[in-house]
Design an enzyme around this catalytic site. Structure first.
Site, short mmCIF file in Angstrom:
data_model
loop_
_atom_site.label_atom_id
_atom_site.label_comp_id
_atom_site.label_asym_id
_atom_site.label_seq_id
_atom_site.Cartn_x
_atom_site.Cartn_y
_atom_site.Cartn_z
N ASN A 226 -14.02 3.57 47.96
CA ASN A 226 -13.63 1.98 47.93
C ASN A 226 -12.45 1.88 48.91
OD1 ASN A 226 -12.45 3.92 46.03
ND2 ASN A 226 -11.30 2.25 45.47
N GLN B 22 -19.61 1.33 44.93
CA GLN B 22 -19.44 0.63 46.19
C GLN B 22 -20.65 1.16 47.18
OE1 GLN B 22 -17.03 -1.36 47.10
NE2 GLN B 22 -15.58 -0.84 45.61
N GLY C 132 -21.33 -4.92 37.98
CA GLY C 132 -21.95 -6.35 38.33
C GLY C 132 -21.14 -7.03 39.63
N CYS D 64 -3.88 -1.14 42.64
CA CYS D 64 -2.44 -1.92 42.57
C CYS D 64 -2.54 -2.82 41.47
CB CYS D 64 -2.30 -2.74 43.91
SG CYS D 64 -3.52 -3.84 44.30
N THR E 32 -23.26 -6.13 20.58
CA THR E 32 -24.31 -6.98 20.84
C THR E 32 -24.24 -7.16 22.49
OG1 THR E 32 -24.23 -8.05 18.84
CG2 THR E 32 -25.15 -9.44 20.49
N1 PLP Z 1 -15.55 3.14 40.96
C1 PLP Z 1 -15.05 2.49 42.27
C2 PLP Z 1 -15.53 3.28 43.51
C3 PLP Z 1 -14.79 1.35 42.39
O1 PLP Z 1 -14.47 0.86 43.56
C4 PLP Z 1 -14.63 0.52 41.19
C5 PLP Z 1 -13.83 -0.73 41.12
O2 PLP Z 1 -13.07 -1.03 42.06
C6 PLP Z 1 -14.61 1.03 39.81
C7 PLP Z 1 -15.28 2.59 40.00
C8 PLP Z 1 -14.57 0.39 38.61
O3 PLP Z 1 -15.55 -0.48 38.64
P1 PLP Z 1 -15.31 -1.66 37.27
O4 PLP Z 1 -14.38 -2.68 37.96
O5 PLP Z 1 -16.62 -2.33 37.30
O6 PLP Z 1 -14.73 -1.12 36.22
#
Ligand code: PLP
Length: 381
Positions: A152, A180, A201, A322, A238
């Protein structure tokens, strides 16, 4: 009239797609509970199952392999905590570049966490992964292996085929955080090696608050939320038909175009290099996803740069977590051996489905202004 800020932070969350908005608003007008057998309930069930088919399609999964969750973080936690319990794992193996959602879930298992290092370009060290698997065999330990596909922060694409080939045939469980990668890289869940995959999502244009765990039937985990047996008993509560409909619509509308977005990134990186010849681009020499660049101009600290760019109407990120509103030190860049003073200058610009060349130009103009202000301030000091 104030100008709308330009959004350059799709890796944090992508703007709502109109298709997702429309599907969500239509669903909000319906009344009932998808588990009810009457006509109202059946209409909502229909939306949930349509959403499931749409998400499954983008994931190359069978609809029954899709378990909706409240976020990818929940899906990850279910996979790691529930998976460690279901498969009697003796340790969790992850890489030094995992998202906090993976790292924290691994800690929460209470099991030893074996960390596979990254190389200086941000790739998971596959020799070390092989050594980790060998160590587990020597100790007759079963591992839950939890690795990301696309980073990410840096956008570095991990060698998923080789990871699948290394871990897939073993007795260990393989979980992939594909948050990602989903919609950006071809995912053939049903026929590929991972036992479980997490997706989100809001990274593809649905609202936040909906994610999914893709899970093979042999890999059913110990459920963390038993509740009323929804999601085939795998996640109680639900179902939010509105969020699921939006997720499905975003998946169906997904038109991620790596070539176009990597064109924007290349343009930004080339112009930044002209502005600052000492520019450092993280993961520059390896396979990266097209929509993101993570770079540093030494001496230009990211906390002040982000603030200055924000005042110019440009929303960018430092890349690292952050959540408290403060810029955190990046464990990903640290794992790549990036010195702290350079890591503190890291900025992440990420594009997505509604990004334009004008967004890239606006960022470059803003960054040029920032650099010339810094130069003037430096001379005045
Ligand atoms: N894993 C990665 C690589 C991410 O970039 C993120 C969100 O930035 C997440 C997990 C967590 O996703 P969520 O915000 O849907 O919990």
């Amino acid at each position: 009239m104030t100008r709308a800020a330009i959004y350059l932070d799709h890796n944090a969350s992508s703007p709502l797609r109109p298709e997702a908005r429309e599907a969500m608003l239509a669903a909000l007008d319906l009344v009932g509970n998808p588990s009810s057998v009457h006509a109202h309930g059946r209409a909502l069930r229909n939306l949930v199952e349509t959403g499931r088919r749409q998400v499954a399609e983008l994931a190359g999964a069978e609809p029954k392999q899709v378990v909706f969750t409240g976020s990818a973080t929940e899906a990850i936690t279910q996979a790691i905590l529930g998976g460690a319990r279901a498969f009697s794992a003796g340790a969790v193996a992850l890489s030094a570049g995992e998202h906090a959602a993976v790292g924290r879930a691994a800690e929460a298992t209470g099991l030893p966490v074996w960390t596979v290092p990254l190389d200086s370009e941000g790739r998971i060290d596959l020799d070390q992964l092989a050594t980790t698997l060998q160590k587990a065999d020597e100790q007759s330990e079963t591992l839950l292996v939890a690795l990301h596909w696309v980073n990410n922060e840096t956008g570095v694409i991990q060698p998923i085929e080789r990871i699948n080939a290394l871990v897939g045939p073993t007795r260990h469980t393989l979980f992939i955080d594909a948050v990602q990668a989903f919609g950006k890289r071809p995912l053939e869940f049903a026929t590929s090696a991972p036992d479980m995959v997490a997706v989100s999502g809001h990274k593809i244009g649905a609202p936040a608050g909906i994610g999914a765990l893709l899970v093979k039937s042999h890999a059913d985990t110990v459920r963390l939320i038993p509740g009323g047996g929804q999601e085939q008993g795998r996640r109680g509560g639900t179902e939010s038909a509105a969020l699921i409909a939006a997720f499905g619509a975003a998946a169906a509308a997904n038109d991620y175009d790596d070539e176009t977005l990597s064109g924007l990134v290349q343009h930004v990186e080339a112009d930044l290099r002209k502005l600052a010849p000492d520019l450092v681009i993280f993961g520059q020499g390896v396979n990266r996803i097209g929509n993101v660049t993570n770079f540093a101009v030494p001496g230009v600290g990211n906390a002040t740069a982000m603030m200055a760019l924000d005042l110019m109407g440009l929303s960018v990120s430092s890349g690292s977590a952050c959540s408290s509103g403060k810029v955190g030190a990046s464990h990903v860049l640290a794992a790549m051996g990036v010195p702290r003073d350079i890591a503190n200058c890291a900025l992440r610009v990420s594009f997505g489905w509604n990004s334009t060349k004008a967004d890239a130009e606006a960022f470059l103009a803003g960054f040029e202004t920032l650099l010339s202000r810094q130069k003037r301030a430096g001379k005045a000091a």
